[in-house]
Design a protein around this motif. Sequence first.
Motif: not given
Lengths: 184, 375, 243
Positions: C113-132
């Motif tokens: 949330l804070n990296a998004a809020e600071r508009d950091e120049n990075i690319m984030v890929i999140v794998i969502n498989n709905a479980v740990y």
Amino acid sequence: MKEPFKIVICGEGGQGVLSIAKIIAHSAWLQGKQAVYVPYFSTEKRGGVSIAFAQIGDEPIPYPRFTKADLWVVMSQRAIPRIAEYLQDGTKIVANSFLVKDFSAIEKWKPYAIDAAGIAKNRLKKPRTFNMIILGAMLKLIPGMSKESFSQSLEKTFKDKYEKDPSLKELNEKALTIGYDLIS
Amino acid sequence: MAEKKFLMGNEALGRAALAAGAKALFGYPITPTSEVLHFWSKEACGPKGKERGLIFLQAEDEIGASFMLIGGVLAGTKSFTATGGPGHVLMQDAFSMAEAMRLPVVAYLNQRGGPSTSTVIYSQSEVNLACFGGNGNGYRIVYAPSNLQEMYDYGIKVFNTAWKYRFPTFLLGDGYLAKMMGEVEIYDPKEKGIAMIDPEAYMLEKKRVRPLEGLVPSPELEIRREDGVEYACFRNCLNYEEETLKVNLEIKEAWDAVAAEIVEHEVVGDPDAEVLIVAFGIVAASAKTAIKMLAEKGIKARLFRPITLRPFPDEAMRQAAAKAKRIVVAESAINQLARFVKDCLYGRVNVPLTEYARPSIGITPSEIVDVVAKL
Amino acid sequence: MNAAHAEHNLAFPECVRIESKPHLFCPGCGHPEALKALGFAIDELGIQKKVALGVDIGCSLLAWDYFNLDTIETHHGRTIPVMVGMKRANPDALTIAYVGDGGAYAIGSGHLLNAAERDENIMVIVINNAVYAMTGGQEAPTTLPGMIVDTAPCGADEYFIKGPQLVREINPTAFVARGITSRQLELRKLMKDALKFHMEGRGFVFVEVLSPCTLNWKTMDNPHKTFDFLERVLARAYPVGRF
């Protein structure tokens, strides 16, 4: 070994306790003395009690705290019990009589009761000169510190502020002298 | 040009980082260390700071700050953080990773009261944490300055030690040293003949001077060279106990090879003294005054002060202890420094030891005088 | 094409490290699909030498030697701040944080949330498989209502985090999208657009990828069921597209 002169100041948060101690130590250092300052800082900045320690001497001062003070300054009533343990025989006391009304606990040290707030407000019409009046009084009680060289070092300390507002310098000088002359 | 200034400890630290050629501070505000952040952020946004490419980032928390610090180091930038107390606790996660992968993170740590949030003022109870925090075996270098001048001197030195030896390197101060003001001589390390060591990137470094092999523990590193380009892959999650053993032994071997070069201590006072006071940091400063006061009373006492708490000056400690009839360990904590001393002396030097443990409160010279006089 | 690729003549991106194959993910896992899409995009843009890939703890860590890319495995939830620090220190680096839904939305949510809020120049890929997934199928912030998982044996609660929507709410100028491994060409295009945005230094880049976990979904023996759950359940709760 020659011990440094030890000063403890206590008052209400926002009264300028830390600034006074810092200015006295810094100015002494500018005069060629060794000096150390340390605040007793805590989460209670407003509405709490502030304490600051300063030491002035001729040799380097390794440790910023001490157990007994040579000069003991209280700016409010509840400051008295808070720093009572720092009193010893011969400690000199300056008390801001605008807020300190009950002197019974410190009578035997013959405190100098100064209505710095009253003078600042009524005589100088500038409540913020309160600190300078206290500083003037303290100055008289610290050995080896002259008012003249203290004033000179204040000019260095407040260089920026004085440049912005030259009338402040005159006002501070006046307040300092009033405080200084209150101690006889 | 060297210049004497009247400074707060935290500003001395900020200036030390600047003098050491540090480029990036990743931090999170916390008393008693915030002024390091104030100083650095102001420097970074000024014209000189911009020219030097100084970086300041206030993170979302100390965990974030300490992992950003790792990112900065991986990129080959002299990076540091500044914290204390609960923030120091949170950073152990990242420090542990740095310890595992031999990443030269630098941290200025000013101890405050503990356990928990406690007072924001002072203690010496982050010794265990600084030296042995995390889930490893404590392969970090910890310097404990004793006065304002040393905040500056060791504030510079930590960067050289970190990048030369590639272990996490910490300066362990305290709230008094952080917040007190006094005389500090500010200088450029070059004037004193101190050569600063250049950092080097772990990632995206295509013209490497110091190979990663032999530095990063071998099970954690895979390097592929393809068409003259090196691609380095790092991991810290291992599959087998044997791999983890190998990582630990390689770290230990590297540490053992350099510990004797790194270790520092100071001994003050009469070598014939029967009483040996052991203290570090600001309490050692107090003890120095106490020794003078005791001499005036006709009591001889000596001070042994570890300057590096990790590696601990074991050999020198034993030599000093062997000459004493009595040891007094004085610390603003319970059995943190004392444990190091006992560990060092056990089975080798048999001298009775008194502990003066005052957790999270200062120890004045007159207290030490009283303790010694009563022995 | 490098020698290994030529010899095997495989449909792998050039930047993939053939020597580390077969990969360590489970049969039917979505990770290799997401990684391949990323790899093809890296190939097409010719940025192999400039990419620093950070992989989180969880199944993401199995990607630590997947590519011939400088790669760092960090701690659980801490990949975003590591890449933030690296990018700040080396603005020329192309910094990608590869994270699972636990790392991004639970333990590392503050960083996201804070990296998004600071508009950091990075690319984030999140794998969502709905479980740990790696720790054995516990409840994630993305677990859908009523799903039976190891730490919600009576069914997960009705709330779940919609990452891209959240990031968009915080950062109006970021690149924000959600893809799905079952639509590979679309995913490659998405990765390429995201990387281009990142290369241009236009700010925070956030890509969530819906991805199957055959092990914990207990569908390893039945690809139809895997596909069904991915497309008909997951993609309905988490709409694919640009935000």
